[in-house]
Design an enzyme around this catalytic site. Structure first.
Site, PDB file in Angstrom:
ATOM      1  CG  ASP A  36      62.979  40.753  33.733  1.00 26.62           C
ATOM      2  OD1 ASP A  36      61.570  40.944  34.068  1.00 26.62           O
ATOM      3  OD2 ASP A  36      63.469  39.890  33.223  1.00 26.62           O
ATOM      4  NE  ARG A  90      43.800  33.588  38.345  1.00 26.99           N
ATOM      5  CZ  ARG A  90      42.562  33.895  38.117  1.00 26.99           C
ATOM      6  NH1 ARG A  90      41.733  32.800  38.523  1.00 26.99           N
ATOM      7  NH2 ARG A  90      42.195  34.714  37.513  1.00 26.99           N
ATOM      8  CG  ASP A 150      39.325  37.939  41.748  1.00 27.18           C
ATOM      9  OD1 ASP A 150      39.265  37.040  40.808  1.00 27.18           O
ATOM     10  OD2 ASP A 150      40.389  37.844  42.467  1.00 27.18           O
ATOM     11  NE  ARG A 153      38.988  40.687  36.056  1.00 25.41           N
ATOM     12  CZ  ARG A 153      39.950  39.679  35.996  1.00 25.41           C
ATOM     13  NH1 ARG A 153      39.833  38.634  37.097  1.00 25.41           N
ATOM     14  NH2 ARG A 153      40.992  39.922  35.300  1.00 25.41           N
ATOM     15  CG  HIS A 177      43.368  35.503  42.159  1.00 25.12           C
ATOM     16  ND1 HIS A 177      42.492  36.214  41.478  1.00 25.12           N
ATOM     17  CD2 HIS A 177      44.454  35.537  41.225  1.00 25.12           C
ATOM     18  CE1 HIS A 177      42.642  36.797  40.393  1.00 25.12           C
ATOM     19  NE2 HIS A 177      43.934  36.354  40.123  1.00 25.12           N
TER      20      HIS A 177
END
Length: 318
Positions: A36, A90, A150, A153, A177
Site C-alpha cells: 500500500d 461505480r 450480487d 446477495r 456490476h
C-alpha cells in the site's frame, strides 16, 4: 517439494484488509504480501494479522512488501483505488481509477510477474478490461470480481423468501456490476425446482415479489454505503472464494468479470458471467440459455460498459 501459494494484495483499505482477514482465517494461502502507498497502515495490518495467527487453521506468512515482491506470486489482488462516495455511481470512478491502475499494473509487470490478476476495485468491469490491456497477459489470467457479490446477495434474498438455505439456491446475477445488471430467473432454481415453477405452484409466492427482491439486490451497495460509508465484508469473502477456486484448482463456477469473445453475442468487453475457475484462471465461460428479455437486458448492460470503455480504448466500439 510442495507448491507454495503466494498472494500479493495491493490496497489495504476497507476491502483489502477485510480480504486479508478472511484469507488468513480460511487458511487458503501460504504467504500474503501486503502492499500500500500508506506503508504505515499496511505495516499495522501485517502486525495485527500476525498476532492472530495462533488461532488460524493454517499459518499464513503475512508480511509487508512492495511491487518488486510480485515477481514470484501466483495471484495479485487489486483493491486499491478511489472509493465510491455517497451519491456516486461505480462508473463515476472511471477517470480517477484508470490512472491509478495504469501505474499499479505497470509496476507489477515490471517485477517480472507472470501469474493471475484478480481485480476488485470499481467500476470492476472497466478496470478488469484496463488491467488486461495494461498487463498484456492472456485474458484467462485477468479476472474481475464481477457479479460474485450480487449473485451471493441474490441467493441470500431468494433463500430468505423461500425459507431455504442460500447454498441450496442456484441463481445468477449477470452483466455489469452496477445499475444495468440483471437476474437470470429463467434458470434460477431451489433444490432443482425452477423458481418460476415454485411461484406457479404456491399461492403465497408472487411474481411481483421478485421485482422488489432484485431491486434490493441491485441497490444493496447504495443502502450499505448510506448506512456505514462502504461495503467490504461481503466482497472480501467473495474475493477469498475466487482465490480458493484458483489456488486449489477447483474448476468451480463463479460469476466473475471475464472477457467475452463472441459468448452471449458480445465481444471486447469484460462483464459478469458464470465462468469455470481453476489454477489457470478462467478455464471457460458458461453460456446460460437466456430468454429473449434477458438477452436484451444483457446486451444493454454490455452496451453501457462499452460506452464507458470507448473513449479510453480505441479498439472498443459502442
Amino acid at each position: 517439494m510442495e507448491k507454495v501459494n503466494r498472494v500479493a494484495l495491493i490496497g489495504t483499505g476497507f476491502v483489502g484488509s477485510s480480504y486479508a482477514f478472511a484469507l488468513v482465517n480460511q487458511g487458503i494461502a501460504d504467504e500474503l504480501i501486503m502492499i500500500d502507498l500508506n506503508e504505515k497502515k499496511a505495516m499495522g495490518d501485517v502486525m495485527d494479522l500476525n498476532h492472530g495467527k495462533a488461532f488460524a487453521p493454517h499459518p499464513t506468512h503475512v508480511r509487508f512488501g512492495n511491487y518488486e515482491d510480485c515477481k514470484n506470486v501466483d495471484l495479485v489482488v487489486i483493491c486499491a483505488g478511489a472509493n465510491q462516495k455517497p451519491g456516486e455511481t461505480r462508473l463515476d470512478l472511471v477517470e480517477k481509477n484508470l490512472k491509478i491502475f495504469k501505474n499499479i499494473v505497470d509496476n507489477v509487470m515490471a517485477s517480472g510477474f507472470d501469474g493471475i490478476f484478480l481485480v476488485a476495485t470499481n467500476p470492476v468491469d472497466i478496470l478488469s478490461y484496463a488491467t488486461w490491456k495494461f498487463s498484456g497477459l492472456p485474458k484467462e489470467r485477468v479476472i474481475g470480481s464481477g457479479t460474485i457479490l450480487d449473485t451471493a446477495r441474490f441467493r441470500f434474498l431468494l433463500g430468505e423468501y423461500f425459507n431455504v438455505a442460500p447454498k441450496n439456491v442456484h441463481a445468477y446475477i449477470i452483466g455489469e456490476h452496477g445499475d444495468s445488471e440483471l437476474p437470470v430467473y429463467s434458470s434460477a432454481d431451489v433444490g432443482s425446482i425452477p423458481v418460476l415453477k415454485m411461484i406457479e405452484r404456491n399461492e403465497e409466492y408472487q411474481l411481483e415479489d421478485l421485482d422488489e427482491l432484485f431491486t434490493n439486490v441491485r441497490d444493496a451497495a447504495y443502502q450499505i454505503i448510506e448506512s456505514k460509508g462502504a461495503t467490504f465484508y461481503g466482497i472480501a469473502m467473495g474475493l477469498v472464494r475466487i482465490t480458493k477456486a484458483i489456488l486449489r484448482n477447483e474448476n468451480s463456477i463463479l460469476t466473475v468479470s471475464a472477457l467475452l469473445e463472441g459468448e452471449y453475442n458480445e465481444e471486447n468487453v469484460y462483464i459478469g458471467v458464470p465462468a469455470i475457475i481453476n489454477r489457470d484462471g478462467i478455464r471457460e465461460i458458461v453460456e446460460l440459455d437466456l430468454n429473449k428479455e434477458e438477452e436484451e437486458k444483457f446486451a444493454h448492460s454490455a452496451h453501457v460498459l462499452k460506452e464507458i470503455l470507448a473513449p479510453h480504448f480505441e479498439e472498443v466500439t459502442k
